[in-house]
Motif scaffolding. Structure first.
Motif, PDB file in Angstrom:
ATOM      1  N   LYS A   1      50.493 142.146  71.831  1.00 32.71           N
ATOM      2  CA  LYS A   1      50.014 143.448  72.300  1.00 32.71           C
ATOM      3  C   LYS A   1      51.121 144.252  72.965  1.00 32.71           C
ATOM      4  N   SER A   2      52.112 143.536  73.539  1.00 32.28           N
ATOM      5  CA  SER A   2      53.156 144.247  74.281  1.00 32.28           C
ATOM      6  C   SER A   2      54.333 144.602  73.384  1.00 32.28           C
TER       7      SER A   2
ATOM      8  N   ALA B   1      58.313 141.977  78.364  1.00 35.34           N
ATOM      9  CA  ALA B   1      57.263 141.042  77.933  1.00 35.34           C
ATOM     10  C   ALA B   1      57.856 139.664  77.676  1.00 35.34           C
TER      11      ALA B   1
ATOM     12  N   LEU C   1      49.081 138.365  74.277  1.00 35.02           N
ATOM     13  CA  LEU C   1      49.730 139.328  75.176  1.00 35.02           C
ATOM     14  C   LEU C   1      51.090 139.751  74.633  1.00 35.02           C
TER      15      LEU C   1
ATOM     16  N   ILE D   1      49.177 146.406  80.469  1.00 29.92           N
ATOM     17  CA  ILE D   1      49.815 145.144  80.089  1.00 29.92           C
ATOM     18  C   ILE D   1      50.439 144.430  81.301  1.00 29.92           C
ATOM     19  N   ASP D   2      50.946 145.197  82.230  1.00 29.27           N
ATOM     20  CA  ASP D   2      51.550 144.595  83.427  1.00 29.27           C
ATOM     21  C   ASP D   2      50.482 143.811  84.215  1.00 29.27           C
TER      22      ASP D   2
ATOM     23  N   ALA E   1      47.829 142.564  82.981  1.00 22.74           N
ATOM     24  CA  ALA E   1      47.418 141.414  82.167  1.00 22.74           C
ATOM     25  C   ALA E   1      48.335 140.211  82.427  1.00 22.74           C
ATOM     26  N   TRP E   2      49.648 140.454  82.474  1.00 17.22           N
ATOM     27  CA  TRP E   2      50.578 139.341  82.760  1.00 17.22           C
ATOM     28  C   TRP E   2      50.305 138.767  84.146  1.00 17.22           C
TER      29      TRP E   2
ATOM     30  N   ALA F   1      45.171 143.745  78.559  1.00 22.37           N
ATOM     31  CA  ALA F   1      46.334 144.122  77.744  1.00 22.37           C
ATOM     32  C   ALA F   1      46.063 145.398  76.937  1.00 22.37           C
ATOM     33  N   HIS F   2      44.796 145.765  76.798  1.00 23.87           N
ATOM     34  CA  HIS F   2      44.458 146.983  76.046  1.00 23.87           C
ATOM     35  C   HIS F   2      44.723 148.248  76.843  1.00 23.87           C
TER      36      HIS F   2
END
Ligand code: 9WN
Length: 423
Positions: free
Chosen positions: A119-120, A126, A116, A53-54, A56-57, A49-50
């Motif tokens: 972060k998003s 998100a 997440l 982000i996509d 990460a999901w 996510a850092h």
């Protein structure tokens, strides 16, 4: 104190995560662990996510695509064939289209989901990805309390050491000695070909790990039967703390997105779990202890499991007492927090979960202490973790006395939590 170049550390961490990325899931480290592991994946998503982000999901969605019909999320997903790890899919025989193991792991997903979303920035995209996971995580939490807390005590039990994520902890020794080894089919370990056997579990422990797997497999992985049929039933305060924290986190996300029922249910589970944890407190050790459910006795073993409990939002006085316990460890261990007390004669600096420091656990402890107002100790734990990185790189675990890198190298979840430490 070793000095740290944060930009360099960040680049290095991201390169470790990318090196272990297999597209829609990430392996803990190549060679030693060639599949997707449950709690590793949730920490991995927090790290991803850092910078993506996509991605990460996707990491979390891939994990939950393999949730069992009964709600359990398995501890390993065997996406590919690879004989570099034992026991593989042919031993577990879970009967799933994409093979999985038949046990679970610490439920970090609720916590990761909330992270997440934070972060998003909780934008439209998100929120819709989060929507896709809320129901699945809620079903997993319900599964835990239905199948691993059949008498409604508010505390769930693990039925295999691999479920705890702390495979060979001293916590299990006494109860594990009661698990038979007769009838275990002959096998060849692969872990000892990738890592130093002196830093891994023993042959005797592997025999017992496998006896339990065979026993549960003979019961067709029926979770309505496994808990009561297991000779090994341990209530681990660290594991329960993770579940409590994830129930709270899921309640937060569910409330934010309008799922009132899920929010209320998970809030109540967290509250009940937190209150029940109190039964595991030990004044003598200044920390929580494991409970052997088969004997009803607390286990006299001061390990990281009872320190990790700060992750659950325990009473402030308990968090303060745990800080004092960590301070004592600091007087003997150069690096904190050792996975077992350095003052216990059973402490073993290099053997896996019997002494070494694990940065992923440090991350949860620091997060819990921060939330309890114990900021100074949280910062010391983070500083010690980053010193280990500077000294020994992104290892699976580290010797708390001399800082030596142990187990697998270029380790995914170590890199993931470092991105959180330096953010
Ligand atoms: C068994 C992947 C996993 C971690 C566990 C850690 C180790 C496996 C093993 O590696 O366990 O699940 O074969 O030793 O103990 O916490 O999830 O990194």
């Amino acid at each position: 104190m070793t000095s740290i170049d944060t930009t360099q550390v960040q680049h290095h961490a991201i390169s470790v995560l990318r090196e272990n990325d297999r597209g829609s899931y990430t392996v803990p480290t190549k060679g030693l662990y060639p599949f997707q592991w449950n709690w590793d994946s949730c920490f991995t998503a927090i790290g991803q996510a850092h910078y993506d982000i996509d991605r990460a999901w996707t990491e979390m969605e891939t994990l939950f695509a393999h949730q069992w019909a009964d709600g359990m999320v398995p501890h390993i997903i065997f996406h590919v064939e690879d004989d570099g790890y034992f026991p593989g899919a042919d031993v577990w025989r879970s009967g799933k289209a994409v093979p999985t193991s038949g046990i679970t792991q610490p439920p970090v997903a609720g916590f990761a989901l909330e992270r997440l979303l934070q972060k998003s920035g909780a934008d439209e995209a998100a929120r819709s990805r989060a929507e896709g996971l809320i129901g699945a995580i809620d079903r997993w939490h319900e599964w835990f309390y239905a199948c691993r807390d059949p008498r409604g005590e508010g505390l769930v039990a693990i039925i295999h050491p691999w479920e705890s994520g702390r495979d060979n902890s001293i916590d299990w020794d006494e109860a594990f000695a009661r698990v038979p080894t007769e009838g275990v089919a002959p096998y060849t370990r692969r872990d000892t070909q990738h890592a130093d056997p002196a830093h891994r579990p023993t042959k005797e422990q592997y025999d017992r790990y496998l006896w339990l797997v065979q026993h549960f497999r003979d019961l067709a992985w029926d979770n309505t039967k496994l808990h009561d049929a297991s000779p090994f039933q341990i209530v681990d305060p660290g594991f329960n703390a993770i579940l409590v924290r994830s129930c709270d986190a899921l309640a937060n996300v569910a409330a934010q997105l309008g799922h009132i029922e899920i929010a209320a249910r998970n809030r109540a589970l967290a509250q009940k779990g937190r209150e029940a944890l109190e039964r595991l407190w030990s004044d003598r050790h200044g920390q929580y202890l494991c409970l052997d459910r088969t004997t009803g006795q607390l286990i006299d073993s001061p390990s990281i499991g009872g320190i990790l409990t700060v992750f659950a939002g325990i009473p402030r006085a308990r968090a303060a007492a745990i800080c004092a316990t960590i301070e004592k460890e600091e007087s003997k261990a150069r690096f904190i927090v050792p996975s077992h007390s350095v003052f216990d004669s059973r402490f073993d600096a290099k053997r896996y979960w019997r002494g070494p420091v694990w940065l992923v656990v440090n991350y949860m402890i620091a997060s819990g202490l921060e939330a309890s107002g114990q900021t100074a100790m949280a910062r010391r734990i983070i500083a010690s973790s980053l010193e280990l990185i500077a000294l020994s790189g992104f290892a699976e675990y580290y010797d708390p006395i001399d800082g030596e890198a142990l187990g697998g190298k270029t380790f995914t979840w170590t890199a993931a939590v470092v991105l959180e430490f330096i953010a």
